[in-house]
Scaffold this motif. Structure first.
Motif, PDB file in Angstrom:
ATOM      1  N   ILE A 119      12.645  47.439  55.449  1.00 21.28           N
ATOM      2  CA  ILE A 119      13.566  48.094  54.397  1.00 21.28           C
ATOM      3  C   ILE A 119      14.776  49.079  54.716  1.00 21.28           C
ATOM      4  N   ASN A 120      14.402  49.899  56.140  1.00 27.52           N
ATOM      5  CA  ASN A 120      15.426  50.527  56.441  1.00 27.52           C
ATOM      6  C   ASN A 120      16.397  50.001  57.538  1.00 27.52           C
ATOM      7  N   THR A 121      16.991  49.010  57.351  1.00 29.18           N
ATOM      8  CA  THR A 121      17.582  48.135  58.144  1.00 29.18           C
ATOM      9  C   THR A 121      19.190  48.678  58.434  1.00 29.18           C
ATOM     10  N   ALA A 122      19.604  49.361  57.368  1.00 28.05           N
ATOM     11  CA  ALA A 122      20.847  50.097  57.583  1.00 28.05           C
ATOM     12  C   ALA A 122      20.815  51.224  58.663  1.00 28.05           C
ATOM     13  N   ASN A 123      19.639  51.843  58.747  1.00 25.85           N
ATOM     14  CA  ASN A 123      19.666  53.104  59.822  1.00 25.85           C
ATOM     15  C   ASN A 123      19.238  52.479  61.114  1.00 25.85           C
ATOM     16  N   LYS A 124      19.027  51.159  61.472  1.00 23.37           N
ATOM     17  CA  LYS A 124      18.802  50.755  62.825  1.00 23.37           C
ATOM     18  C   LYS A 124      20.224  50.507  63.602  1.00 23.37           C
ATOM     19  N   ALA A 125      20.168  50.853  64.809  1.00 23.99           N
ATOM     20  CA  ALA A 125      21.236  50.702  65.851  1.00 23.99           C
ATOM     21  C   ALA A 125      21.272  49.114  66.280  1.00 23.99           C
ATOM     22  N   ASN A 126      22.262  48.639  66.752  1.00 20.78           N
ATOM     23  CA  ASN A 126      22.551  47.222  67.102  1.00 20.78           C
ATOM     24  C   ASN A 126      21.295  47.088  68.375  1.00 20.78           C
TER      25      ASN A 126
END
Length: 700
Positions: A413-420
């Motif tokens: 769900i929280n993909t927007a908060n992941k770094a590359n």
């Protein structure tokens, strides 16, 4: 006799006689009732699912004083059973929990199986509740049945009846449909659904017992016997990695063989019958129990499936595992099945954007690649939200308590908060009953805005067709479901020509080189697909095509020879099979490089200028293609297929130490120990190292 007794007695009037006879009859009835078999109440604990963190209490009874205990299985963590029969507490984790209770009476005892399904708590605002998504999936199977009810090969009647009986609606028709099912007409991909309504609703089910009529129940058992007795063999259970057909079909058969034997061995009318191979159901059960005990371990140790994330077939691979998770009488098997489901969805969560699985895939046929609405998409929508739609595979999960732990949900769900980050996974390849000494690497570069992925394969390696057929590799964006760019050799599948090892590639982070298998050059054009929803497509005079999609940039270029669009409508053509460019020279390698727009300060022109300045070369003499990416990474691909790809001058290692490797999933190859981490300090560990004592640890 009564007349003789009355003749010897003296009564003042007939009313006394009537009263005496009445009290005698009442006494006889009460005595009979006192000797009748105790009846468990309630009949089911699964009719109303409970929720994580919500207080729960239910009292069991058998109509007389009893002391209660659990003899097998386990309650949901956080619940306990008192000796007086009350189950109460605060459930901590979602899932299906089956157990057997014993009621100790004054001079005897009785037992009953129960199942409790624990649903997750409602998610954050703006996301539908899990309960509502479950109801939507089941209800859609009633209002617009899929597959069609009147098609016996697809099992449409089985899906419809499963949904109808789950909601306790249209039960007469549902049972009537189940009396007419014939396994001889059923496609072997649908074997799992032949089992599901029986296990959920038969007379002694621990889920929702008694919703099947005796006629429907008996017919299902007959059809299960007819199939199992003729197709299941104990010799096949010794071959872990042999796929006489495809992996998904064999998974269907092997899951069916286990649970069919479990039914038949426990029925007196079938227990002594012999299968066609000369074995009883008990012998079949033991063979297939041993198979799955070992196979689940091997999947965790070696790399899950050989058919990787097939847009169609992943659902058929997961359905038998959901059935084992829900219905296996062996609690160790149930636990292992749930752990494999966790690992599968962790792999998915680490490699998707908005429930669209981005990683490299096999058996991804052309018509299934135009958008991301494949078999896993509605399942992910059900499990992770925010919404779902119908799908025959989704019904298995909607009628199960299975739900991934919070660590996996957080990743999804929280993909927007992941770094590359880079994600590398080894894929097993099998043949002749064992694993081959080769592997391909599923490589993904994951960002909040796009994922570029593919399979890096060994040139010249003899991969099995289940692993290599119609591999998909390319870039998806985290916006619209069809926002994607990928290379292809055909826009429409020709079933007489499956394309194995269709592309070779090398990738480092957001840069890739793709090269089409020379075996297909004479008859198949090399093409690149562009999704209809892409924001900007800019064709540069230098031969580069530049794409801007929300906060991501992508550059694509055939190394030599140029390209043409299939139609003047380009990617806006109404037919997705026409949204391709076709390379003028089929043998040209293709370069792709992606970036987050923030890396260039949101300046699309700066990205284009940098890409055009990057070094690239191709030697027609040696066949070596070289490209230096914007971050300085050097990629080399040998189009003669004589040497393995290189990254920064070093040959790719096709036997890395880890079977799963990313910031969020780690497991050393062959260890059977997997660690899953989330962004919010939630973790899960899966330990398959001791085959008889698997361990799942969730924190918090």
């Amino acid at each position: 006799m009564i007349n003789n007794i009355l003749a010897k007695l003296s009564f003042k009037n007939s009313r006394q006689v009537i009263f005496i006879l009445l009290f005698a009859a009442i006494g006889i009835v009460l005595l009979a009732l006192s000797r009748a078999a105790p009846v468990f109440s309630p009949a089911s604990l699964a009719e109303t699912p409970i929720h994580v963190g919500t207080s729960y209490s239910s009292t069991l009874s058998v109509g007389q004083t009893a002391t209660w205990s659990i003899t097998s299985g386990s309650l949901p963590k956080g619940l306990s059973l008192s000796t007086s029969g009350t189950i109460s507490g605060l459930p901590k984790y979602a899932g299906t929990f089956s157990f057997t209770v014993k009621a100790q009476l004054s001079s005897s005892f009785i037992t009953k199986g129960y199942t409790i399904m624990v649903y997750p708590t409602p998610p954050s605002p703006g996301n539908s509740s899990y309960d509502s998504r479950v109801d939507k999936v089941v209800s859609l199977h009633l209002t617009r049945p899929f597959p069609p009810i009147n098609d016996p090969s697809t099992g449409g009647a089985l899906y419809y009846a499963t949904a109808a009986l789950w909601k306790n609606q249209d039960t007469v028709n549902a049972n009537n449909l189940l009396t007419q099912v014939r396994s001889s007409s059923l496609n072997e991909l649908r074997l799992s659904i032949l089992l599901r309504p029986y296990y959920l609703y038969f007379s002694s089910s621990s889920f929702l017992p008694g919703r099947l009529t005796s006629a429907a129940e008996n017919n299902l058992v007959t059809q299960i016997w007819d199939t199992a007795s003729t197709t299941s063999t104990t010799s096949a259970a010794s071959k872990l990695w042999t796929f006489p057909e495809s992996e998904n079909i064999d998974t269907q058969h092997r899951g069916f063989n286990l649970l069919a034997a479990q039914i038949l061995k426990n029925r007196s009318d079938y227990a002594t019958r012999l299968y066609a191979d000369g074995h009883t159901a008990s012998q079949q059960y033991q063979a297939w129990r041993n198979y799955w005990m070992t196979k689940f371990d091997q999947m965790a140790k070696k790399g899950l499936f050989t058919e990787v994330a097939s847009p169609t077939y992943i659902g058929y691979q997961l359905a038998p595992i959901v059935n084992i998770y829900d219905f296996a009488e062996d609690p160790i098997l149930r636990q292992k099945a749930g752990m494999i489901l966790d690992l599968t969805f962790a792999d998915f969560a680490d490699n998707q954007l908005k429930n669209v699985w981005a990683g490299g895939k096999s058996r991804a046929y052309p018509e299934q690649n135009y958008d991301g609405n494949d078999a896993i998409y509605p399942i992910a929508g059900l499990l992770f939200g925010p919404d779902t739609n119908d799908g025959n595979h989704t019904l298995y999960f909607a009628t199960s308590g299975y739900n991934p732990p919070d660590a996996i949900k957080d990743l999804a769900i929280n993909t927007a908060n992941k770094a590359n980050y880079e994600y590398v996974r080894r894929t097993p390849d099998a043949g002749n009953g064992s694993l081959k000494n080769i592997t391909n690497l599923q490589y993904s570069y994951v960002t909040p805005d796009y994922i570029m992925s593919g399979a890096i394969v060994q040139p010249g390696a003899n991969y099995s067709w289940t692993d290599s057929a119609h591999r998909w590799l390319g870039t998806i964006f985290g916006t619209q479901i069809d926002a994607r760019v990928y290379p292809a050799l055909t826009a429409v599948r020709n079933k007489s020509q499956d394309l194995n090892n269709n592309f070779y590639s090398v990738q480092k982070k957001g840069a890739s080189i793709y090269f089409a298998n020379p075996a297909y050059k004479s008859s198949n054009p090399t093409m690149v697909y562009f999704g209809q929803s892409l924001d900007v497509i800019n064709e540069d005079s230098t031969g580069w095509i530049f794409v801007q999609e929300a906060n991501a940039y992508l550059a694509i270029r055939p190394q030599y020879g140029g390209y043409t669009w299939l139609t003047a409508s380009k990617n806006q053509d109404s037919n997705p099979a026409n949204r391709f460019i076709s390379l003028t020279n089929r043998s040209s390698p293709i370069i792709m490089e992606a970036a987050n727009s923030i890396q260039y300060g949101g300046n699309f022109t700066a990205f284009k200028n940098k890409i055009k300045s990057n070094f690239r070369s191709f030697s027609f003499t040696t066949g070596l293609m070289n490209y230096t990416a914007s971050d300085g990474s050097r990629l080399t691909l040998d189009t003669t297929l004589k040497t393995v790809p290189k990254i920064n001058g070093t040959s790719v290692n096709f036997a890395p130490q880890n079977v799963f490797f990313s910031p969020y999933i780690n497991s050393v190859y062959d260890s059977g120990k997997v660690i899953i981490n989330s962004l919010n300090s939630k973790t899960e560990s899966l330990d398959f190292s001791n085959t008889n004592a698997p361990i799942k640890t969730v924190n918090p």
